[in-house]
Structures are given as C-alpha cells and as structure tokens.
Enzyme design. Structure first.
Site, PDB file in Angstrom:
ATOM      1  N   GLU A  33      10.625  -7.175 -29.798  1.00  0.00           N
ATOM      2  CA  GLU A  33      10.450  -8.239 -28.827  1.00  0.00           C
ATOM      3  C   GLU A  33       9.656  -9.386 -29.425  1.00  0.00           C
ATOM      4  OE1 GLU A  33      10.396  -5.792 -24.616  1.00  0.00           O
ATOM      5  OE2 GLU A  33       8.503  -6.395 -25.517  1.00  0.00           O
ATOM      6  N   ARG A 126       7.758   2.088  -9.112  1.00  0.00           N
ATOM      7  CA  ARG A 126       6.777   2.971  -8.478  1.00  0.00           C
ATOM      8  C   ARG A 126       5.742   2.126  -7.749  1.00  0.00           C
ATOM      9  NH1 ARG A 126       1.949   3.212 -11.546  1.00  0.00           N
ATOM     10  NH2 ARG A 126       2.116   2.202 -13.585  1.00  0.00           N
TER      11      ARG A 126
END
Length: 291
Positions: A33, A126
């Site tokens: 990245e 989550r």
C-alpha cells in the site's frame, strides 16, 4: 555509510512479511500500500439491515494514538462539512452495493487536519470499543440495534428516531472517550477506587477496590466517556460549534480529576496531558501527534 537501494529494502521487507504471514496464518499473501504521511484516522459507524435499509451514525476521529493504539476518540470529527458529506455518502453507497447486514465501521485515512481529500478506506464488520461516543452523540443503543438486526428486523421496525439525509439519528452533542490502561511500574492490587459521575459523564470500567487486574492481556481497564450538547447540532452537522467541543473537553478533564485509582499504575496523567495539549485544543491532531 553503506547506501542501500530502495528496491532492495522493499524486497527485503516483502520477503520478511511473507515469511511472517506464512508462519502465523499459513498464507503468505502480502498487499503493498501507498505510505501516507500526515493523516487523520476517521471512521464512520454504519448500520444496515440487509433489506435495503442503510444508515450512518456519523463519524469519529481516532487520530490520537500512542504506539499505534487509539487512546482518545472524538465524535463527531472536527472536519470540513463538505468532507464529512463526501465520506458519509461514500459509506452508505458502499454498504448498499455490498448488501451489508449488521453494525460495522468504515475507516478512512484522511490527508491533513483540514483537507477536503479522502484518500483510503477499509471496512471493519464489528462493534468497536469507541462505539460509546457514537451512542452519546446520537442517543442510539448500538448493541441493542445490532441484536435487532441479527433477529431479522428492518431498521424501520426498531423504533429509531431518524435523522437528516441518510443519518439514523439527529446529531445532538460532542463526545470524547479516553482509554485508561494499566501501565508498568505500579502495584498489582487496586487500593482505592472511585468513579466520577454527573451530567454528561459515563464510565465503562472493569476496576474495583481490592481487584487485581492482569497485565497479561489487554491493559484497558476503564473508559471515561463525556459529552456536551451543542446548539444547532440537531438541525445540521455543519453548525456544530467550537464551544460545544471545548465544553466536552473541559468536562472530560474534570472527570479525570474526580477519577481516583490507587494501588496500580495507569496512564491517567498522559490522557489528561493530551486533553490539555494545544494541538488537541486547536484541532491540529494527526496520526503523528506527540503528546
């Protein structure tokens, strides 16, 4: 001094990562990245029922980190309203296209403290530790909402208030959460323990007098969560006032003054120092923030 070519450094780092990933997970896949410097960590709370209902609960600024661990979080982020709108629209569109079903968080790296350019994002399916401040600024019980969705309910069936645009609720305040953690050098048993209380103060904690928290697991032992209402927030996030944020910050400092923990060592003083730091006060906080 020996000069090492950049490609050699990258190759060595790549091989090391592949080896570690293979050993730990049995899968050596590595993603390369772009390195981003001078960025903020912005995350958006998303709620989707899998039946086409997709809403957001605004965003949080989680840029204050020590050793790559979040320690102070703010909701909503003190950001340009145009950037806020772009990010929130992006999150809702992403969840709709993915037919997302649950509570989750979409996280972004945003360039500069006042930048209008959103660079990179990722999804975290989550309920996170810092969901508390989103609950305070929206008055939505996120855990209860998640259970309702898991039971098959649509958002429209959950009795949620509804807000402007794609918001699940109006935005009613500023909120700050600090993560109180055990620190080396103290005792092993809590001698005295007393939590702050009062308007706009909430404590989620796992300490008690006579308790012996373990240093072998997550050292997080308490979360002071404070909020202060801001005039105009209900009608438009862009009207969130600086006075509301500063009132919340001062309330959080006052809560720390009343939060008594003796017998074990914690990072309370560090957190108070962050809250009073000029960079935090004036919104000059990046991931490179140094308290």
């Amino acid at each position: 001094m020996r000069l090492v070519r950049l490609d050699e450094e990258i190759n060595e780092a790549y091989e090391r990562c592949v080896s570690e990933a293979t050993t730990a997970f049995g899968n050596g896949a590595v993603f390369l990245e772009e390195f981003l410097d001078e960025v903020r960590h912005i995350e958006v709370q998303i709620v989707a029922d899998g039946h086409g209902g997709v809403k957001h609960l605004y965003e949080r600024d989680c840029s204050v980190q020590l050793r790559s661990q979040k320690v102070v979080e703010v909701a909503p982020a003190r950001m340009h309203p145009g950037l806020r709108e772009r990010i929130l629209d992006c999150v809702v569109n992403l969840a709709r296209k993915a037919n997302y079903r649950r509570v989750g968080t979409v996280e972004f790296m945003v360039a500069g403290p006042r930048s209008a350019l959103c660079l990179h994002g990722g999804e975290n399916p989550r309920i996170q530790v810092e969901h508390t401040i989103t609950e305070e600024v929206t008055n939505v019980d996120i855990v209860k909402t998640q259970l309702g969705i898991a039971g098959g309910s649509k958002l429209e069936d959950l009795g949620l208030p509804g807000g402007p645009g794609n918001a699940l609720s109006p935005l009613r305040s500023f909120s700050i959460q600090c993560r109180v953690s055990l620190a080396p050098g103290g005792g092993s048993t809590v001698a005295d323990y007393s939590e702050p209380y009062g308007e706009g103060v909430r404590i989620d904690a796992a300490l008690y007098q006579g308790g012996s928290p373990s240093m072998h697991y997550d050292p997080l032992v308490g979360k002071p969560i404070c909020f202060a209402s801001g005039e105009g927030i209900e009608s438009s996030p862009s009207q969130i006032g600086e006075e509301a944020f500063q009132a919340c910050r001062e309330r959080t400092i006052a809560a720390f003054d009343a939060y008594q923990i003796t017998g074990v060592n914690t990072n309370k003083d560090t957190l108070k120092g962050i809250l009073a730091h000029p960079g935090f006060v004036t919104n000059e906080v990046l991931l490179s923030f140094d308290s």
